[in-house]
Write a protein that holds these residues in place. Structure first.
Motif, short mmCIF file in Angstrom:
data_model
loop_
_atom_site.label_atom_id
_atom_site.label_comp_id
_atom_site.label_asym_id
_atom_site.label_seq_id
_atom_site.Cartn_x
_atom_site.Cartn_y
_atom_site.Cartn_z
N LYS A 171 0.47 -1.30 -0.05
CA LYS A 171 -0.24 -0.06 -1.02
C LYS A 171 1.07 1.02 -0.43
O LYS A 171 1.72 1.35 0.33
N ARG A 172 0.02 2.68 -0.63
CA ARG A 172 1.21 3.69 -0.15
C ARG A 172 0.86 4.20 1.13
O ARG A 172 -0.32 4.72 1.16
N VAL A 173 2.13 4.32 1.65
CA VAL A 173 1.67 4.71 3.13
C VAL A 173 2.39 5.87 3.43
O VAL A 173 4.03 5.94 2.49
N ILE A 174 2.01 6.24 4.22
CA ILE A 174 2.86 8.01 4.53
C ILE A 174 3.16 8.13 5.87
O ILE A 174 2.18 8.25 6.23
N VAL A 175 4.25 8.75 6.33
CA VAL A 175 4.20 8.01 7.89
C VAL A 175 4.73 9.80 8.38
O VAL A 175 5.94 9.99 7.56
N VAL A 176 3.74 10.19 8.78
CA VAL A 176 4.14 11.86 9.63
C VAL A 176 4.31 11.92 10.82
O VAL A 176 4.19 11.42 12.07
N ASP A 177 5.78 12.07 10.34
CA ASP A 177 6.13 11.44 12.24
C ASP A 177 6.92 12.89 12.68
O ASP A 177 8.04 14.25 12.15
N THR A 178 7.06 13.79 13.70
CA THR A 178 6.71 15.20 14.39
C THR A 178 8.29 14.65 15.08
O THR A 178 8.70 15.82 14.67
N SER A 179 8.52 14.09 15.23
CA SER A 179 9.92 14.27 16.52
C SER A 179 10.58 13.76 15.75
O SER A 179 11.80 12.96 16.97
N ASN A 180 10.98 13.10 14.73
CA ASN A 180 12.00 11.95 14.10
C ASN A 180 11.67 10.50 14.86
O ASN A 180 12.66 9.87 15.18
N GLU A 181 10.27 10.05 16.04
CA GLU A 181 10.43 9.16 16.69
C GLU A 181 10.18 7.91 15.89
O GLU A 181 10.62 6.81 16.24
#
Length: 562
Positions: free
Chosen positions: A159-169
């Motif tokens: 699947k086309r997955v986007i990770v929204v990574d606020t603190s690079n955690e």
């Protein structure tokens, strides 16, 4: 198979610490100690401390100085607005505590690990396409499970997955994401206050099928999550809280589960429900259809229908929760517990539903040839090899359970909704889910369980399904008129005439005392209005009952006691 835990370059974290602290840590270098190490705390004027899952130990007799803190800060990435930094291409997180003047006076060096296999316990939920909210205390593994979820969705399900990574955690520090998220793409957030904007940007610019987000914590982020879910994108996220009740009591995050509002009932409705006039009710459909409470690294509690769970808690009804526990051999045990009362989560009683069931995941197999879809509303796939039981056990997959229960109750059908396809005689799903061929539907077809496909998630479609499954119960009964008949003036005239004749006959029976109250057949709103007017002409009371498309008029005497 048992889960495999990989510590990402613990040596890289040790390389940024003062040498004497590193030497002290070498004493705890056994595999067991390394696996249990959570964080290293360096506070100005205090002794350095290592915190494990089961204990805390001091690493030196001396106190931490400003030089020690500067030594570490100079060897890691830049601190952001959230006072977090990292080490490039690793998952370790270093958080700063600052004085009033802005100087760093404390550091928390948290160990970041990529753990493969953690999502096996909820993999069927992930594959269902439902939006899932993960809850749990700090350190229980929410972010670890979120990271593994992104990898499974991107690599295994393509699947086309986007990770929204606020603190690079989630994907680590630096511009190149950590391999732990697989093929998933990562969007970094410049400052935590812009997380909601990046969530919307991800949907508008990059056409994802799934968005993964950690720590939803503000009203703007909750509103962005609802916007994403309403656009048909699967959302996998975490929020602060241990249980569903915590989210309900949090005014900022309650919108994730539909929101809570105060409603004032009429005297009549309050008597019918046996409650006070002022009650709390769910305000809207929840953003997340499934909620998972992570109780420990190997045990979770699952609310498969968040709307039904919230309604049960608000009404003080028993809440049925699905418990899953990973066994040492890699299998998963599933059983159900019933919670009585909103504030009695510790008082759990086992339902009389038999012993725990243990299952081994069926390896993925090539999907069978898909049959041609006829133009009708309902499609039956893999016809049943035996007749449907007297009480039909139906598993809804991607279909509104609340709406389905309402239709079953309105039509008074012998149908029971179950929580697992393994308990079901048949599965009902939506066309868009059926097209994706998830594992749940493939397994049902392989076991010969019929799968019924609805074109849309409406009560009318559900009613049509049950009319086809139980034709003997609707023999001689006219089906609800479809929108296609609205243009036929003769058909509309006949419907009005029949409805008014029925209402007039009912009014005569009530006036004559033959029956104290009579419910008419379900009608559209504009026809019900004419029936109310007719009852008023006969000096009788009337009211509408039920939900669309089964809402109907009831005629009775005004002085009739309840």
């Amino acid at each position: 198979m048992p889960e495999q835990t990989i510590t990402d370059n613990l040596e890289d974290l040790l390389a940024v610490l003062p040498p004497d602290i590193v030497e002290a840590l070498r004493e705890y270098n056994s595999p067991e100690d390394r696996a249990k190490l959570l964080e290293i705390v360096l506070d100005l004027g205090r002794r350095p401390e290592a915190r494990f899952e089961d204990r805390e130990v001091y690493l030196a007799d001396r106190e931490i100085t400003r030089e020690d803190i500067a030594y570490v800060a100079s060897r890691i990435g830049r601190f952001g607005d959230d006072n977090r930094a990292g080490i490039e291409r690793t998952l370790h997180r270093i958080s700063a505590i600052r004085s009033r003047s802005g100087e760093i006076v404390g550091l928390t060096c948290r160990i970041g690990r990529a753990v493969y296999g953690t999502v096996a316990i909820i993999r069927d939920l992930i594959e269902s396409g439902e939006s899932i909210l993960l809850l749990g205390r700090p350190g229980v593994g929410k972010t670890t499970m979120l990271r593994e979820t992104a990898r499974v969705l991107a690599d295994d399900l393509r699947k086309r997955v986007i990770v929204v990574d606020t603190s690079n955690e989630i994907a680590g520090d630096g511009d190149i994401p950590h391999p732990a998220i697989g093929r998933a793409r990562r969007m970094q957030v410049p400052t935590p206050s812009l997380q909601h904007a990046v969530m919307i940007e991800a949907v508008e610019n990059h056409m994802p099928e799934v968005i993964v987000i950690d720590e939803i914590g503000t009203e703007l982020e909750a509103a962005a999550a609802r916007t994403i879910a309403e656009r048909g994108v699967q959302l996998i996220g975490t929020a602060h809280g241990n249980t569903l009740e915590n989210i309900m009591m949090n005014p900022t995050l309650s919108d994730l589960i539909g929101g809570i509002q105060s409603v004032t009932l009429s005297d009549e409705e309050a008597r019918r429900r046996g409650t006070q006039k002022s009650i709390l009710e769910r305000k809207a459909p929840p953003t997340f259809g499934v909620l998972v409470e992570i109780q420990s690294r190997n045990r979770v509690a699952v609310h498969r229908d968040v709307a039904a769970a919230v309604d049960a808690i608000l009404r003080g009804q028993p809440l049925r929760v699905e418990i899953r526990e990973r066994n040492p051999d890699g299998t998963v045990s599933i059983w159900y517990e019933e919670l009585h009362g909103q504030d009695q989560r510790a008082e759990r009683s086992m339902l009389p539903s038999g012993p725990r069931r243990t299952y081994q995941r069926i390896p993925g197999t090539p999907a069978p040839t898909r049959p041609a879809t006829p133009s009708g509303t309902i499609v039956a796939v893999a016809p049943p090899s035996e007749p449907i039981r007297r009480t039909m056990r139906l598993f809804p997959f991607g279909v509104s359970r609340n709406r389905l229960e309402d239709v079953i109750r309105q039509l008074m059908l012998p149908v029971e909704l179950v929580r697992s396809p393994r308990e079901a005689d048949a599965v009902v799903t939506l066309k868009n889910y059926f097209r994706k061929r998830p594992q749940v539907l493939r397994e049902a077809e392989q076991r010969g369980i019929p799968v019924y496909v609805l074109r849309s998630n409406t009560a009318q479609q559900m009613a049509n399904l049950f009319r086809s499954l139980f034709p003997e119960r609707f023999a001689g009964e006219q089906e609800p008129e479809s929108a296609a008949d609205d243009g036929d003036e003769n058909a509309a005239h006949d419907r009005i005439l029949a409805a008014m004749e029925e209402a007039e006959a009912a009014a005569h029976q009530v006036l004559q005392g033959t029956r104290s109250r009579i419910e008419l057949r379900p009608q559209e709103a504009w026809i019900r209005r004419l029936q109310h007017q007719l009852a008023e002409r006969y000096n009788l009371a009337s009211r509408s009952r039920g939900r669309e498309p089964f809402r109907r008029v009831e005629i009775y005497r005004e002085d009739e006691s309840w």
